[in-house]
Design an enzyme around this catalytic site. Structure first.
Site, PDB file in Angstrom:
ATOM      1  N   GLY A 239       0.779  -1.239   0.000  1.00 39.28           N
ATOM      2  CA  GLY A 239       0.000   0.000   0.000  1.00 39.28           C
ATOM      3  C   GLY A 239       0.804   1.279   0.000  1.00 39.28           C
ATOM      4  O   GLY A 239       0.225   2.374  -0.081  1.00 39.28           O
ATOM      5  N   GLU A 273       4.237  -6.579   1.642  1.00 41.62           N
ATOM      6  CA  GLU A 273       3.703  -6.973   0.327  1.00 41.62           C
ATOM      7  C   GLU A 273       3.564  -5.769  -0.599  1.00 41.62           C
ATOM      8  O   GLU A 273       2.473  -5.468  -1.074  1.00 41.62           O
ATOM      9  CB  GLU A 273       2.313  -7.610   0.500  1.00 41.62           C
ATOM     10  CG  GLU A 273       2.229  -8.769   1.473  1.00 41.62           C
ATOM     11  CD  GLU A 273       0.788  -9.173   1.788  1.00 41.62           C
ATOM     12  OE1 GLU A 273      -0.152  -8.422   1.440  1.00 41.62           O
ATOM     13  OE2 GLU A 273       0.600 -10.235   2.388  1.00 41.62           O
ATOM     14  N   ARG A 276       2.630  -1.530  -5.935  1.00 41.76           N
ATOM     15  CA  ARG A 276       2.767  -0.260  -6.648  1.00 41.76           C
ATOM     16  C   ARG A 276       4.117   0.409  -6.417  1.00 41.76           C
ATOM     17  O   ARG A 276       4.746   0.920  -7.351  1.00 41.76           O
ATOM     18  CB  ARG A 276       1.662   0.700  -6.169  1.00 41.76           C
ATOM     19  CG  ARG A 276       1.575   2.012  -6.945  1.00 41.76           C
ATOM     20  CD  ARG A 276       0.660   3.014  -6.230  1.00 41.76           C
ATOM     21  NE  ARG A 276      -0.609   2.431  -5.859  1.00 41.76           N
ATOM     22  CZ  ARG A 276      -1.694   2.421  -6.644  1.00 41.76           C
ATOM     23  NH1 ARG A 276      -1.650   2.964  -7.839  1.00 41.76           N
ATOM     24  NH2 ARG A 276      -2.811   1.858  -6.219  1.00 41.76           N
ATOM     25  N   CYS A 342     -14.591   3.707 -28.280  1.00 39.39           N
ATOM     26  CA  CYS A 342     -15.908   4.336 -28.328  1.00 39.39           C
ATOM     27  C   CYS A 342     -16.534   4.442 -26.943  1.00 39.39           C
ATOM     28  O   CYS A 342     -17.512   3.756 -26.640  1.00 39.39           O
ATOM     29  CB  CYS A 342     -16.808   3.552 -29.266  1.00 39.39           C
ATOM     30  SG  CYS A 342     -16.045   3.330 -30.871  1.00 39.39           S
TER      31      CYS A 342
HETATM   32  C1  LIG Z   1      -3.006  -5.260  -3.779  1.00 40.31           C
HETATM   33  C2  LIG Z   1      -2.411  -5.871  -2.573  1.00 40.31           C
HETATM   34  C3  LIG Z   1      -1.107  -5.548  -2.199  1.00 40.31           C
HETATM   35  C4  LIG Z   1      -0.255  -4.533  -2.938  1.00 40.31           C
HETATM   36  O1  LIG Z   1      -0.788  -3.255  -2.813  1.00 40.31           O
HETATM   37  P1  LIG Z   1       0.057  -1.991  -3.369  1.00 40.31           P
HETATM   38  O2  LIG Z   1      -0.820  -0.852  -3.077  1.00 40.31           O
HETATM   39  O3  LIG Z   1       0.240  -2.222  -4.823  1.00 40.31           O
HETATM   40  O4  LIG Z   1       1.341  -1.960  -2.623  1.00 40.31           O
HETATM   41  C5  LIG Z   1      -0.569  -6.184  -1.098  1.00 40.31           C
HETATM   42  N1  LIG Z   1      -1.294  -7.087  -0.387  1.00 40.31           N
HETATM   43  C6  LIG Z   1      -2.566  -7.412  -0.719  1.00 40.31           C
HETATM   44  C7  LIG Z   1      -3.286  -8.401   0.098  1.00 40.31           C
HETATM   45  C8  LIG Z   1      -3.163  -6.813  -1.820  1.00 40.31           C
HETATM   46  O5  LIG Z   1      -4.423  -7.134  -2.128  1.00 40.31           O
END
Ligand SMILES: *Cc1c(COP(=O)(O)O)cnc(C)c1O
Length: 414
Positions: A239, A273, A276, A342
């Site tokens: 995130g 995790e 982005r 379109c």
């Molecule tokens: C989408 C997601 C992420 C990655 O989120 P980012 O905003 O791209 O860092 C990590 N863990 C879970 C469970 C997700 O669904």
């Protein structure tokens, strides 16, 4: 710098000219920088260096095999949300033992494949999912490693579509139900308690929501200890936001030290995790201006990329910088940059002041995450090619789709 302007003012990716990339591979074209991806991954790894940790790249942001291969060479783990993503990790040379499996709707088949592959952990999100995983593990005579995704009910202050840690969201188990979930797991001979996880949203720019969520799950860990249940790792999700326009991204060193403050001397492995923040600013989309169209109200630059290539502006009202690849002497005007599809929602950017003419190349910046990954064949448009640049080397990591391939699985009636 990864993306900067050279002698003649042209945009370069590392030491490679964007106009050369476009002429060699055509447009629309996704271009990623190897150095940018690697340095973003190292930033996480280094920030967490003081503790046992694992950086699990969330591949839904960009699951190109070339990208996954680069990261697996660094020793990265992976966060997957489907059996398809697990297959990609394995095909890219990733280590299944470093894979965590997230998602609210895992099928029994996906669980079985992941179990056989020997993944690190299932991040389960509901009591019913625990039951299905238990019967899958039993059928395979195996013990499934489990983490429970907690919904910590914290407001991460992001766009509603990408906020996931509030109690009205579909994600995770709330803290009251979590105790029962863990007891159930601990009591099963086919399940093993490994960790606890949360993921509170995407494109976050504040550190506090991570600390709030962590404090809440630590309370739960302490409660579990009273029942003799030990948590071996804490997975803080991803995130972390990036700069698209004027956002101030989270400083990872400050973030890690804020996390360490809350953790104190607890002896746990930390998993993150990020998706982005690993790839978002490492990629651009190159597109060519096909036509300029001037109406009484608006000027349009109609480009060869469209919402099927890059849907974030239409889906999330996202803003991405759009710049000419080379300086132009054309008169400056305010344009909506739109594609050939379109739909009135088919725009890449609105009200952008640019000097362009037909035939010019534009670069849509910060296009490494959730761009190609969300692309489609809408309007029977072949999906774009993808290239990884490594200094002066250009590696084509996905060929442009052919028209024929779009309907090769379709059939006429007999
Ligand atoms: C989408 C997601 C992420 C990655 O989120 P980012 O905003 O791209 O860092 C990590 N863990 C879970 C469970 C997700 O669904």
């Amino acid at each position: 710098m990864t993306f900067d302007r050279r002698q003649n003012g042209e945009l370069y990716v590392e030491n490679t000219s964007t106009s050369e990339l476009a002429s060699r591979f055509g447009t629309p074209l996704y271009v990623y920088s190897r150095a940018a991806i690697e340095s973003a991954w190292h930033a996480f790894d280094q920030a967490l260096a003081g503790r046992p940790h694992l950086v699990c790249y969330a591949l839904k942001a960009n699951s190109n095999l070339g990208v996954l291969n680069l990261l697996s060479r660094l020793g990265s783990g992976f966060d997957i949300v489907s059996g398809g993503e697990l297959a990609r990790v394995i095909a890219a040379g990733g280590d299944p033992a470093k894979v965590v499996f997230s998602g609210v709707g895992k099928s029994a088949d996906e669980m079985a494949i992941a179990l056989k592959a020997g993944i690190k952990c299932f991040n389960i999100e509901s009591l019913s999912e625990i039951e299905v995983l238990e019967s899958v593990a039993q059928a395979h005579g195996a013990v499934a490693p489990v983490s429970v995704r907690i919904n910590p009910d914290v407001d991460a202050g992001t766009h509603p579509y990408i906020s996931t840690g509030l109690k009205e969201n579909k994600f995770g188990i709330d803290t009251t139900a979590a105790l029962d979930a863990y007891k159930k797991i601990a009591d099963s001979p086919y399940l093993e308690v490994l960790g606890m996880d949360f993921h509170i949203g995407s494109q976050l720019t504040e550190i506090e929501p991570y600390q709030d969520a962590l404090r809440r799950i630590l309370l739960l860990c302490d409660q579990l200890k009273e029942y003799g249940i030990t948590i071996h790792h804490l997975d803080l999700g991803g995130g972390q936001g990036i700069r698209y326009r004027d956002e101030t991204p989270i400083d990872l060193t400050a973030w890690a030290s804020a996390i360490n403050d809350v953790l104190g001397d607890r002896d746990v492995e930390i998993i993150v995790e990020p998706g982005r923040s690993i790839v978002g600013n490492a990629g651009i989309l190159l597109t060519e201006v096909r036509y300029l169209k001037h109406t009484a109200d608006k000027n349009f630059a109609i480009v060869d990329a469209a919402m099927n290539d890059l849907i974030r502006p239409a889906l999330y009202s996202a803003w991405q910088e759009i710049v000419p690849v080379q300086p132009s002497s054309a008169p400056e005007a305010s344009y909506d940059i739109v594609g050939p599809i379109c739909e009135s929602g088919d725009f890449i950017g609105k009200d952008r002041t640019l000097s362009v003419q037909a035939g010019d190349l534009l670069a849509v910046m910060s296009s490494g995450a959730y761009c190609f990954a969300m692309s489609s064949n809408y309007n029977s448009r072949p999906r774009a090619a993808e290239v990884i640049v490594d200094d002066t080397d250009m590696h084509l990591v996905r060929e442009r789709e052919t028209i024929e391939s779009l309907f090769e699985r379709e059939k006429l009636l007999p």
